[in-house]
Design a protein around this motif. Structure first.
Motif, PDB file in Angstrom:
ATOM      1  N   PHE A  30       0.847  -1.186   0.000  1.00 59.70           N
ATOM      2  CA  PHE A  30       0.000   0.000   0.000  1.00 59.70           C
ATOM      3  C   PHE A  30       0.882   1.235   0.000  1.00 59.70           C
ATOM      4  O   PHE A  30       1.995   1.218   0.534  1.00 59.70           O
ATOM      5  N   PRO A  31       0.447   2.356  -0.564  1.00 65.29           N
ATOM      6  CA  PRO A  31      -0.799   2.508  -1.336  1.00 65.29           C
ATOM      7  C   PRO A  31      -0.581   2.159  -2.803  1.00 65.29           C
ATOM      8  O   PRO A  31       0.533   2.236  -3.312  1.00 65.29           O
ATOM      9  N   PHE A  32      -1.644   1.776  -3.487  1.00 64.94           N
ATOM     10  CA  PHE A  32      -1.573   1.474  -4.914  1.00 64.94           C
ATOM     11  C   PHE A  32      -2.935   1.756  -5.527  1.00 64.94           C
ATOM     12  O   PHE A  32      -3.972   1.846  -4.833  1.00 64.94           O
ATOM     13  N   ILE A  33      -2.946   1.887  -6.821  1.00 68.09           N
ATOM     14  CA  ILE A  33      -4.175   2.079  -7.586  1.00 68.09           C
ATOM     15  C   ILE A  33      -4.493   0.764  -8.297  1.00 68.09           C
ATOM     16  O   ILE A  33      -3.651   0.244  -9.045  1.00 68.09           O
ATOM     17  N   PRO A  34      -5.660   0.182  -8.086  1.00 69.77           N
ATOM     18  CA  PRO A  34      -5.965  -1.122  -8.683  1.00 69.77           C
ATOM     19  C   PRO A  34      -5.830  -1.150 -10.202  1.00 69.77           C
ATOM     20  O   PRO A  34      -5.385  -2.166 -10.766  1.00 69.77           O
ATOM     21  N   VAL A  35      -6.168  -0.059 -10.877  1.00 66.35           N
ATOM     22  CA  VAL A  35      -6.062  -0.049 -12.348  1.00 66.35           C
ATOM     23  C   VAL A  35      -4.612  -0.181 -12.777  1.00 66.35           C
ATOM     24  O   VAL A  35      -4.281  -0.908 -13.734  1.00 66.35           O
ATOM     25  N   GLN A  36      -3.712   0.492 -12.082  1.00 65.12           N
ATOM     26  CA  GLN A  36      -2.302   0.407 -12.415  1.00 65.12           C
ATOM     27  C   GLN A  36      -1.747  -0.996 -12.136  1.00 65.12           C
ATOM     28  O   GLN A  36      -0.895  -1.499 -12.885  1.00 65.12           O
ATOM     29  N   VAL A  37      -2.223  -1.627 -11.087  1.00 67.17           N
ATOM     30  CA  VAL A  37      -1.782  -2.986 -10.785  1.00 67.17           C
ATOM     31  C   VAL A  37      -2.238  -3.942 -11.887  1.00 67.17           C
ATOM     32  O   VAL A  37      -1.460  -4.797 -12.359  1.00 67.17           O
ATOM     33  N   LYS A  38      -3.504  -3.808 -12.324  1.00 68.01           N
ATOM     34  CA  LYS A  38      -3.990  -4.677 -13.390  1.00 68.01           C
ATOM     35  C   LYS A  38      -3.236  -4.436 -14.697  1.00 68.01           C
ATOM     36  O   LYS A  38      -2.916  -5.388 -15.432  1.00 68.01           O
ATOM     37  N   GLN A  39      -2.938  -3.183 -14.991  1.00 71.15           N
ATOM     38  CA  GLN A  39      -2.181  -2.881 -16.210  1.00 71.15           C
ATOM     39  C   GLN A  39      -0.765  -3.455 -16.134  1.00 71.15           C
ATOM     40  O   GLN A  39      -0.258  -4.010 -17.114  1.00 71.15           O
ATOM     41  N   TYR A  40      -0.149  -3.348 -14.984  1.00 70.17           N
ATOM     42  CA  TYR A  40       1.199  -3.888 -14.820  1.00 70.17           C
ATOM     43  C   TYR A  40       1.208  -5.416 -14.951  1.00 70.17           C
ATOM     44  O   TYR A  40       2.093  -6.000 -15.600  1.00 70.17           O
ATOM     45  N   SER A  73      -0.907  -7.239 -16.638  1.00 64.36           N
ATOM     46  CA  SER A  73      -1.146  -7.605 -18.044  1.00 64.36           C
ATOM     47  C   SER A  73       0.129  -7.476 -18.873  1.00 64.36           C
ATOM     48  O   SER A  73       0.392  -8.302 -19.755  1.00 64.36           O
ATOM     49  N   GLU A  74       0.944  -6.450 -18.582  1.00 70.90           N
ATOM     50  CA  GLU A  74       2.230  -6.308 -19.286  1.00 70.90           C
ATOM     51  C   GLU A  74       3.165  -7.466 -18.941  1.00 70.90           C
ATOM     52  O   GLU A  74       3.842  -8.014 -19.824  1.00 70.90           O
ATOM     53  N   VAL A  75       3.178  -7.828 -17.676  1.00 70.70           N
ATOM     54  CA  VAL A  75       4.011  -8.956 -17.267  1.00 70.70           C
ATOM     55  C   VAL A  75       3.544 -10.247 -17.928  1.00 70.70           C
ATOM     56  O   VAL A  75       4.339 -11.073 -18.382  1.00 70.70           O
ATOM     57  N   GLN A  76       2.228 -10.412 -18.014  1.00 72.27           N
ATOM     58  CA  GLN A  76       1.683 -11.623 -18.606  1.00 72.27           C
ATOM     59  C   GLN A  76       1.993 -11.709 -20.097  1.00 72.27           C
ATOM     60  O   GLN A  76       2.245 -12.790 -20.629  1.00 72.27           O
ATOM     61  N   GLN A  77       2.013 -10.610 -20.795  1.00 67.54           N
ATOM     62  CA  GLN A  77       2.337 -10.620 -22.222  1.00 67.54           C
ATOM     63  C   GLN A  77       3.795 -10.988 -22.473  1.00 67.54           C
ATOM     64  O   GLN A  77       4.111 -11.673 -23.442  1.00 67.54           O
ATOM     65  N   VAL A  78       4.680 -10.541 -21.596  1.00 69.27           N
ATOM     66  CA  VAL A  78       6.107 -10.818 -21.780  1.00 69.27           C
ATOM     67  C   VAL A  78       6.469 -12.217 -21.314  1.00 69.27           C
ATOM     68  O   VAL A  78       7.165 -12.973 -22.015  1.00 69.27           O
ATOM     69  N   THR A  79       6.010 -12.605 -20.160  1.00 65.92           N
ATOM     70  CA  THR A  79       6.420 -13.883 -19.570  1.00 65.92           C
ATOM     71  C   THR A  79       5.555 -15.059 -19.992  1.00 65.92           C
ATOM     72  O   THR A  79       5.957 -16.210 -19.780  1.00 65.92           O
ATOM     73  N   LYS A  80       4.378 -14.797 -20.585  1.00 61.94           N
ATOM     74  CA  LYS A  80       3.448 -15.865 -20.977  1.00 61.94           C
ATOM     75  C   LYS A  80       2.980 -16.676 -19.765  1.00 61.94           C
ATOM     76  O   LYS A  80       2.638 -17.858 -19.892  1.00 61.94           O
ATOM     77  N   VAL A  81       2.980 -16.049 -18.603  1.00 62.67           N
ATOM     78  CA  VAL A  81       2.512 -16.677 -17.375  1.00 62.67           C
ATOM     79  C   VAL A  81       1.281 -15.924 -16.904  1.00 62.67           C
ATOM     80  O   VAL A  81       1.285 -14.688 -16.836  1.00 62.67           O
ATOM     81  N   SER A  82       0.235 -16.653 -16.592  1.00 63.66           N
ATOM     82  CA  SER A  82      -1.022 -16.024 -16.166  1.00 63.66           C
ATOM     83  C   SER A  82      -0.894 -15.522 -14.731  1.00 63.66           C
ATOM     84  O   SER A  82      -1.304 -16.182 -13.768  1.00 63.66           O
ATOM     85  N   VAL A  83      -0.274 -14.345 -14.596  1.00 59.02           N
ATOM     86  CA  VAL A  83      -0.077 -13.733 -13.283  1.00 59.02           C
ATOM     87  C   VAL A  83      -1.330 -12.943 -12.910  1.00 59.02           C
ATOM     88  O   VAL A  83      -1.884 -12.209 -13.749  1.00 59.02           O
ATOM     89  N   ALA A  84      -1.767 -13.113 -11.678  1.00 53.82           N
ATOM     90  CA  ALA A  84      -2.975 -12.433 -11.208  1.00 53.82           C
ATOM     91  C   ALA A  84      -2.825 -12.138  -9.723  1.00 53.82           C
ATOM     92  O   ALA A  84      -1.886 -12.580  -9.064  1.00 53.82           O
TER      93      ALA A  84
END
Length: 576
Positions: free
Chosen positions: A38-48, A50-61
């Motif tokens: 904390f603190p964080f913005i949920p939209v920024q976390v989801k965007q980050y 998704s970028e990680v998931q595109q590069v690593t091909k791992v379904s990070v959530a």
């Protein structure tokens, strides 16, 4: 149903936040990779993510929430963490909390979408994130009855290891970044780097390009038509030095290749070849410095000629003994004298040749010693070739005796078939019946009697020179075994197994940390390293194998029939 949560031990002191990682539904397991503070913005976390998931091909959530009550004292924190489950909407929502200074943790799950939520038994497994990411899980090597069960366990573990290994991009963010997201993971205190390593990487690029250019020139010369003519092609195929140089040339081409290693096996092969070459050249330079110190080359040249004369004198004494009555045996005197004088004449020629070359031996040894800078294996192969050249007269004696003995053995076997009314059918490769007239039987009887009475004399000479030849072959075989050991031993893998055993993982083991009623079972996952035998078996480098691979049965058959034993047969070459 049991829910397994793999939690990185480095995050046990992290501040409160949310857990990000991968959910593996097939195993009902959750692999936690990092904690977002904390603190964080949920939209920024989801965007980050998704970028990680595109590069690593791992379904990070986002898997759940993490509460460190020692850091946070607000009463509404638990309710706030539960409300985060509606924002990120992961099912099930995992809640892990550390209760102050207590060694027991609480872990629970929320299933808001399920109409009939069931309580699940939770197992909390700690793992060392850095070791798991850097390690490589090897499949089981044994083929026992439980191979299917072992393969199933290995596939479950590989899913966890691959998840951590592929998430490198997630570990590139540390707590000192100015971004909106603050993470805790094994590298959160600062990205590991070394200035020396980075400089070496930058300097290796032009060095590899220059080495690749030089190797392409050398390969072009080796593939030229000049080396395909008879004398040069014969020497290239028979001398073990040429074979070793070609083998090391292939190793240098693998190392200097600009193609990136795609798998862990290819990377380990390149590293093993590089370390093998480095140690080989280092040992060769040490040998060269030892040879050129205190004029050891001159002393070696001075002892070489007397040693050759002593061997020749011993052979002459041996032949004189064979030309008499060796061990009281009655030999055919005429054949004995002919063979003895024939071999004595060859020894005389050999002594004359050695004394003719004696003024140049020191210079030859001086230039041969310089070849040790190419590696200890090259020097050993040159030593093997020198032994072959210095014992060439013994090889000639062996060939003469073996051919004469083989001729008599096959002649006796053919004449023995004649007595039984048989003959060898060359077309069908079998023994057929045949009728012979009286003249053929009479001549066959005479020839059989002559060959039979001359066989003991020939067999004695063949036996003596075969023993001498086997002695030379054994010495050369030991040298080539040492060369193959240096060429094939995966030194980098062995050093890695000795210093960082977790890098070569054969499996894992679990140790119980704490177990209490109403609390999740806490386990510590530790890596089982590969055994040294498995490391050698897995990463052993291929060699050109220039020593004979005949079985003992085949070797005894060749010795009995008088067939030649070659010490320089290579893999893929036809045997006579």
């Amino acid at each position: 149903m049991v829910l397994k949560v793999f939690f990185p031990s480095c995050c046990s002191v992290a501040e409160s936040g949310i857990l990000i990682g991968r959910w593996i539904p097939e195993q009902n397991s959750a692999v936690v990779l990092a904690v977002v503070h904390f603190p964080f913005i949920p939209v920024q976390v989801k965007q980050y993510l998704s970028e990680v998931q595109q590069v690593t091909k791992v379904s990070v959530a986002v898997l759940g929430s993490w509460s460190n009550s020692k850091q946070e004292k607000e009463e509404s924190l638990s309710e706030f963490l539960e409300d985060l489950g509606t924002i990120f909407s992961h099912e099930p929502w995992i809640q892990i909390s550390k209760e102050g200074d207590s060694k027991f943790w609480s872990c629970s799950t929320l299933q808001k979408r399920s109409s009939n939520p069931k309580e699940e038994e939770i197992i909390l497994v700690y793992y060392d994130q850095r070791k798991v990411m850097l390690s490589h899980l090897h499949p089981p090597l044994d083929t026992a009855t439980s191979a299917d069960h072992r393969a199933d366990d290995a596939s479950k573990l590989s899913a966890i290891f691959d998840t951590v290994a592929k998430s490198k991009m997630l570990f590139m963010t540390d707590r000192y970044d100015d971004g909106p997201i603050k993470l805790t993971h094994w590298q959160s205190d600062g990205i590991e780097a070394s200035i020396i390593v980075e400089l070496m990487k930058q300097a290796s690029v032009p060095a590899c390009m220059l080495l690749a250019f030089l190797l392409s020139l050398i390969s072009g010369v080796c593939r030229s038509r000049v080396l395909k003519f008879w004398p040069l092609s014969f020497l290239w195929s028979k001398l073990s030095t040429c074979e070793q140089l070609g083998h090391r040339l292939q190793h240098l081409q693998v190392i200097s290749s600009g193609k990136k290693a795609q798998t862990q096996t290819q990377l380990m092969r390149k590293a093993n070849i590089f370390v093998s070459l480095l140690i080989d050249v280092t040992l060769g330079i040490l040998l060269m410095s030892w040879l050129y110190r205190k004029n050891r080359i001159g002393h070696l040249a001075d002892t070489l000629i007397p040693m050759a004369d002593h061997v020749a004198e011993e052979l002459q004494d041996l032949l004189q003994w064979l030309m008499g009555a060796p061990a009281g045996l009655k030999m055919n005197r005429a054949l004995d004298q002919v063979l003895g004088r024939f071999f004595l004449y060859h020894i005389h020629l050999w002594i004359s040749y050695i004394h003719l070359m004696s003024p140049f031996i020191e210079m030859i040894l001086w230039y041969v010693g310089l070849s040790a800078c190419l590696g200890l294996t090259v020097a050993l192969c040159i030593l093997s070739d020198i032994i072959a050249l210095l014992t060439f007269h013994i090889y000639c004696f062996y060939v003469y005796g073996a051919r004469l003995y083989c001729l008599k053995i096959y002649g006796l076997s053919s004449l023995w078939r004649l007595f039984r009314g048989k003959k060898w059918n060359v077309l069908r490769q079998r023994v057929d019946s045949c009728s012979y007239d009286l003249d053929q039987l009479f001549i066959g009887t005479l020839l059989f009697t002559i060959l039979l009475f001359l066989l003991p004399t020939t067999a004695l000479y063949y036996l003596v020179f075969t023993l001498l030849r086997l002695l030379v072959v054994i010495v050369q075989g030991l040298i080539h075994l040492l060369v193959d050991l240096i060429d094939s031993l995966p030194l980098y893998s062995i050093i890695l197994r000795l210093c960082r055993s977790y890098r070569l993982a054969a499996g894992v083991k679990f140790r119980v940390l704490e177990q209490r009623d109403g609390k999740p079972l806490r386990l510590l996952m530790q890596i089982n390293p590969l055994s040294y035998g498995s490391v050698v078996q897995t990463y052993r480098l291929p060699t050109y194998s220039c020593y004979p691979r005949d079985s003992w049965t085949s070797l005894c058959k060749k010795l009995f029939l008088g067939e030649l034993i070659y010490p320089w047969k290579h893999k893929g070459e036809k045997q006579d």
